[in-house]
Design a protein around this motif. Sequence first.
Motif, PDB file in Angstrom:
ATOM      1  N   ARG A 142      24.402 -39.842  -5.252  1.00  0.00           N
ATOM      2  CA  ARG A 142      24.499 -38.447  -5.702  1.00  0.00           C
ATOM      3  C   ARG A 142      23.306 -38.069  -6.567  1.00  0.00           C
ATOM      4  NH1 ARG A 142      28.544 -37.837 -10.367  1.00  0.00           N
ATOM      5  NH2 ARG A 142      26.756 -38.848 -11.348  1.00  0.00           N
ATOM      6  N   ASP A 143      23.009 -38.909  -7.557  1.00  0.00           N
ATOM      7  CA  ASP A 143      21.930 -38.597  -8.489  1.00  0.00           C
ATOM      8  C   ASP A 143      20.565 -38.633  -7.804  1.00  0.00           C
ATOM      9  OD1 ASP A 143      23.937 -38.326 -10.353  1.00  0.00           O
ATOM     10  OD2 ASP A 143      23.523 -40.235 -11.355  1.00  0.00           O
ATOM     11  N   THR A 144      20.402 -39.525  -6.834  1.00  0.00           N
ATOM     12  CA  THR A 144      19.155 -39.599  -6.084  1.00  0.00           C
ATOM     13  C   THR A 144      18.975 -38.352  -5.227  1.00  0.00           C
ATOM     14  OG1 THR A 144      19.343 -42.013  -6.055  1.00  0.00           O
ATOM     15  CG2 THR A 144      17.800 -41.026  -4.489  1.00  0.00           C
ATOM     16  N   ILE A 145      20.049 -37.923  -4.584  1.00  0.00           N
ATOM     17  CA  ILE A 145      19.994 -36.696  -3.774  1.00  0.00           C
ATOM     18  C   ILE A 145      19.690 -35.499  -4.665  1.00  0.00           C
ATOM     19  CG2 ILE A 145      21.394 -35.074  -2.414  1.00  0.00           C
ATOM     20  CD1 ILE A 145      22.725 -37.550  -1.118  1.00  0.00           C
ATOM     21  N   ALA A 176      23.774 -32.694  -0.699  1.00  0.00           N
ATOM     22  CA  ALA A 176      22.470 -32.032  -0.681  1.00  0.00           C
ATOM     23  C   ALA A 176      22.636 -30.516  -0.608  1.00  0.00           C
ATOM     24  CB  ALA A 176      21.645 -32.549   0.494  1.00  0.00           C
ATOM     25  N   GLU A 177      23.532 -30.049   0.247  1.00  0.00           N
ATOM     26  CA  GLU A 177      23.788 -28.607   0.356  1.00  0.00           C
ATOM     27  C   GLU A 177      24.258 -28.037  -0.985  1.00  0.00           C
ATOM     28  OE1 GLU A 177      26.773 -25.447   2.637  1.00  0.00           O
ATOM     29  OE2 GLU A 177      27.136 -27.605   2.855  1.00  0.00           O
ATOM     30  N   ALA A 178      25.209 -28.707  -1.616  1.00  0.00           N
ATOM     31  CA  ALA A 178      25.763 -28.211  -2.881  1.00  0.00           C
ATOM     32  C   ALA A 178      24.695 -28.166  -3.970  1.00  0.00           C
ATOM     33  CB  ALA A 178      26.938 -29.084  -3.317  1.00  0.00           C
ATOM     34  N   PHE A 179      23.888 -29.222  -4.077  1.00  0.00           N
ATOM     35  CA  PHE A 179      22.834 -29.226  -5.092  1.00  0.00           C
ATOM     36  C   PHE A 179      21.783 -28.157  -4.793  1.00  0.00           C
ATOM     37  CE2 PHE A 179      24.011 -33.775  -6.163  1.00  0.00           C
ATOM     38  CZ  PHE A 179      24.489 -33.459  -7.415  1.00  0.00           C
ATOM     39  N   VAL A 203      33.671 -36.153  -3.252  1.00  0.00           N
ATOM     40  CA  VAL A 203      34.317 -35.011  -3.905  1.00  0.00           C
ATOM     41  C   VAL A 203      34.460 -35.292  -5.399  1.00  0.00           C
ATOM     42  CG1 VAL A 203      36.433 -33.640  -4.056  1.00  0.00           C
ATOM     43  CG2 VAL A 203      35.507 -34.248  -1.806  1.00  0.00           C
ATOM     44  N   ARG A 204      34.920 -36.491  -5.747  1.00  0.00           N
ATOM     45  CA  ARG A 204      35.080 -36.869  -7.159  1.00  0.00           C
ATOM     46  C   ARG A 204      33.737 -36.910  -7.879  1.00  0.00           C
ATOM     47  NH1 ARG A 204      38.239 -42.336  -6.773  1.00  0.00           N
ATOM     48  NH2 ARG A 204      37.451 -42.566  -8.881  1.00  0.00           N
ATOM     49  N   ALA A 205      32.736 -37.512  -7.238  1.00  0.00           N
ATOM     50  CA  ALA A 205      31.422 -37.640  -7.870  1.00  0.00           C
ATOM     51  C   ALA A 205      30.787 -36.271  -8.111  1.00  0.00           C
ATOM     52  CB  ALA A 205      30.506 -38.505  -7.005  1.00  0.00           C
ATOM     53  N   MET A 206      30.940 -35.366  -7.171  1.00  0.00           N
ATOM     54  CA  MET A 206      30.389 -34.021  -7.361  1.00  0.00           C
ATOM     55  C   MET A 206      31.174 -33.276  -8.444  1.00  0.00           C
ATOM     56  SD  MET A 206      27.706 -33.844  -5.541  1.00  0.00           S
ATOM     57  CE  MET A 206      27.310 -32.100  -5.397  1.00  0.00           C
ATOM     58  N   GLY A 207      32.459 -33.509  -8.524  1.00  0.00           N
ATOM     59  CA  GLY A 207      33.273 -32.912  -9.576  1.00  0.00           C
ATOM     60  C   GLY A 207      32.799 -33.332 -10.957  1.00  0.00           C
ATOM     61  N   GLU A 208      32.317 -34.572 -11.072  1.00  0.00           N
ATOM     62  CA  GLU A 208      31.771 -35.044 -12.345  1.00  0.00           C
ATOM     63  C   GLU A 208      30.544 -34.238 -12.773  1.00  0.00           C
ATOM     64  OE1 GLU A 208      33.072 -39.747 -11.770  1.00  0.00           O
ATOM     65  OE2 GLU A 208      30.954 -39.196 -11.690  1.00  0.00           O
ATOM     66  N   LYS A 209      29.877 -33.622 -11.818  1.00  0.00           N
ATOM     67  CA  LYS A 209      28.708 -32.775 -12.095  1.00  0.00           C
ATOM     68  C   LYS A 209      29.099 -31.298 -12.210  1.00  0.00           C
ATOM     69  CE  LYS A 209      24.941 -35.422 -11.768  1.00  0.00           C
ATOM     70  NZ  LYS A 209      23.746 -35.309 -12.604  1.00  0.00           N
ATOM     71  N   GLY A 210      30.400 -31.023 -12.154  1.00  0.00           N
ATOM     72  CA  GLY A 210      30.869 -29.645 -12.254  1.00  0.00           C
ATOM     73  C   GLY A 210      30.764 -28.857 -10.963  1.00  0.00           C
ATOM     74  N   ILE A 211      30.623 -29.546  -9.837  1.00  0.00           N
ATOM     75  CA  ILE A 211      30.508 -28.886  -8.535  1.00  0.00           C
ATOM     76  C   ILE A 211      31.726 -29.245  -7.704  1.00  0.00           C
ATOM     77  CG2 ILE A 211      29.155 -28.651  -6.426  1.00  0.00           C
ATOM     78  CD1 ILE A 211      26.685 -29.478  -8.083  1.00  0.00           C
ATOM     79  N   ASP A 212      32.509 -28.248  -7.331  1.00  0.00           N
ATOM     80  CA  ASP A 212      33.731 -28.466  -6.553  1.00  0.00           C
ATOM     81  C   ASP A 212      33.447 -28.261  -5.067  1.00  0.00           C
ATOM     82  OD1 ASP A 212      36.270 -28.690  -5.508  1.00  0.00           O
ATOM     83  OD2 ASP A 212      37.034 -26.852  -6.441  1.00  0.00           O
ATOM     84  N   ILE A 213      33.450 -29.350  -4.320  1.00  0.00           N
ATOM     85  CA  ILE A 213      33.270 -29.249  -2.867  1.00  0.00           C
ATOM     86  C   ILE A 213      34.567 -29.596  -2.133  1.00  0.00           C
ATOM     87  CG2 ILE A 213      30.782 -29.722  -2.986  1.00  0.00           C
ATOM     88  CD1 ILE A 213      31.450 -32.552  -1.841  1.00  0.00           C
ATOM     89  N   SER A 214      35.672 -29.679  -2.876  1.00  0.00           N
ATOM     90  CA  SER A 214      36.939 -30.141  -2.293  1.00  0.00           C
ATOM     91  C   SER A 214      37.452 -29.261  -1.153  1.00  0.00           C
ATOM     92  CB  SER A 214      38.013 -30.267  -3.375  1.00  0.00           C
ATOM     93  OG  SER A 214      38.284 -29.001  -3.952  1.00  0.00           O
ATOM     94  N   SER A 215      37.077 -27.997  -1.136  1.00  0.00           N
ATOM     95  CA  SER A 215      37.550 -27.121  -0.056  1.00  0.00           C
ATOM     96  C   SER A 215      36.531 -26.972   1.067  1.00  0.00           C
ATOM     97  CB  SER A 215      37.915 -25.743  -0.617  1.00  0.00           C
ATOM     98  OG  SER A 215      36.772 -25.142  -1.194  1.00  0.00           O
ATOM     99  N   ASN A 216      35.399 -27.685   0.968  1.00  0.00           N
ATOM    100  CA  ASN A 216      34.398 -27.632   2.045  1.00  0.00           C
ATOM    101  C   ASN A 216      34.962 -28.231   3.320  1.00  0.00           C
ATOM    102  OD1 ASN A 216      32.735 -26.751   0.002  1.00  0.00           O
ATOM    103  ND2 ASN A 216      31.106 -28.224   0.411  1.00  0.00           N
ATOM    104  N   GLU A 217      34.537 -27.676   4.431  1.00  0.00           N
ATOM    105  CA  GLU A 217      34.886 -28.237   5.728  1.00  0.00           C
ATOM    106  C   GLU A 217      33.632 -28.858   6.329  1.00  0.00           C
ATOM    107  OE1 GLU A 217      36.828 -25.462   8.289  1.00  0.00           O
ATOM    108  OE2 GLU A 217      38.198 -24.804   6.729  1.00  0.00           O
ATOM    109  N   THR A 218      33.822 -29.884   7.134  1.00  0.00           N
ATOM    110  CA  THR A 218      32.684 -30.454   7.834  1.00  0.00           C
ATOM    111  C   THR A 218      32.391 -29.575   9.039  1.00  0.00           C
ATOM    112  OG1 THR A 218      34.085 -31.958   9.121  1.00  0.00           O
ATOM    113  CG2 THR A 218      33.201 -32.794   7.034  1.00  0.00           C
TER     114      THR A 218
END
Length: 145
Positions: A125-128, A18-21, A47-62
């Motif tokens: 992902r798509d619903t969010i 949600a934050e990334a979108f 991480v993989r699903a967001m990458g499919e949308k062109g959004i890289d969250i792999s370096s995000n921290e919780t």
Amino acid sequence: MLKVLFVCVHNSARSQMAEAFFNQYAINTDSSESAGIEPGTLNPYVVRAMGEKGIDISSNETKGVFNLYKEGRTFSHVITVCNAEAAQRCPIFPGISRIIMWSFPDPSTFSGSDEEIMEQVRVVRDTIEAKVQAFIANPLEENIL
């Protein structure tokens, strides 16, 4: 100006998406962050699903929601993204009166083959993404508690 905090239990999947979108689609100076009551580990399927949308969250921290509160951070909206079953545990950010509750399935509970799990994550992902876009378009339409 919208300044949104997306909150869930572990800040490992739904709130991260949600934050990334939101930050991708935000207009003007609108922004968002995400946090959880018990910060966990970023979900690799998400991480993989967001990458499919062109959004890289792999370096995000919780992040922990109470750390943000202690830092004196303020938000115009707090949106919880826990599923209905986890609503009892879904955190509420202290001191905020405008809270919106969205319910999404928890990707950490998905089972099956790698592809079956990915399909379930893609649906969430798509619903969010659609919910975030609708909120940005008209934030006053949401139910505020």
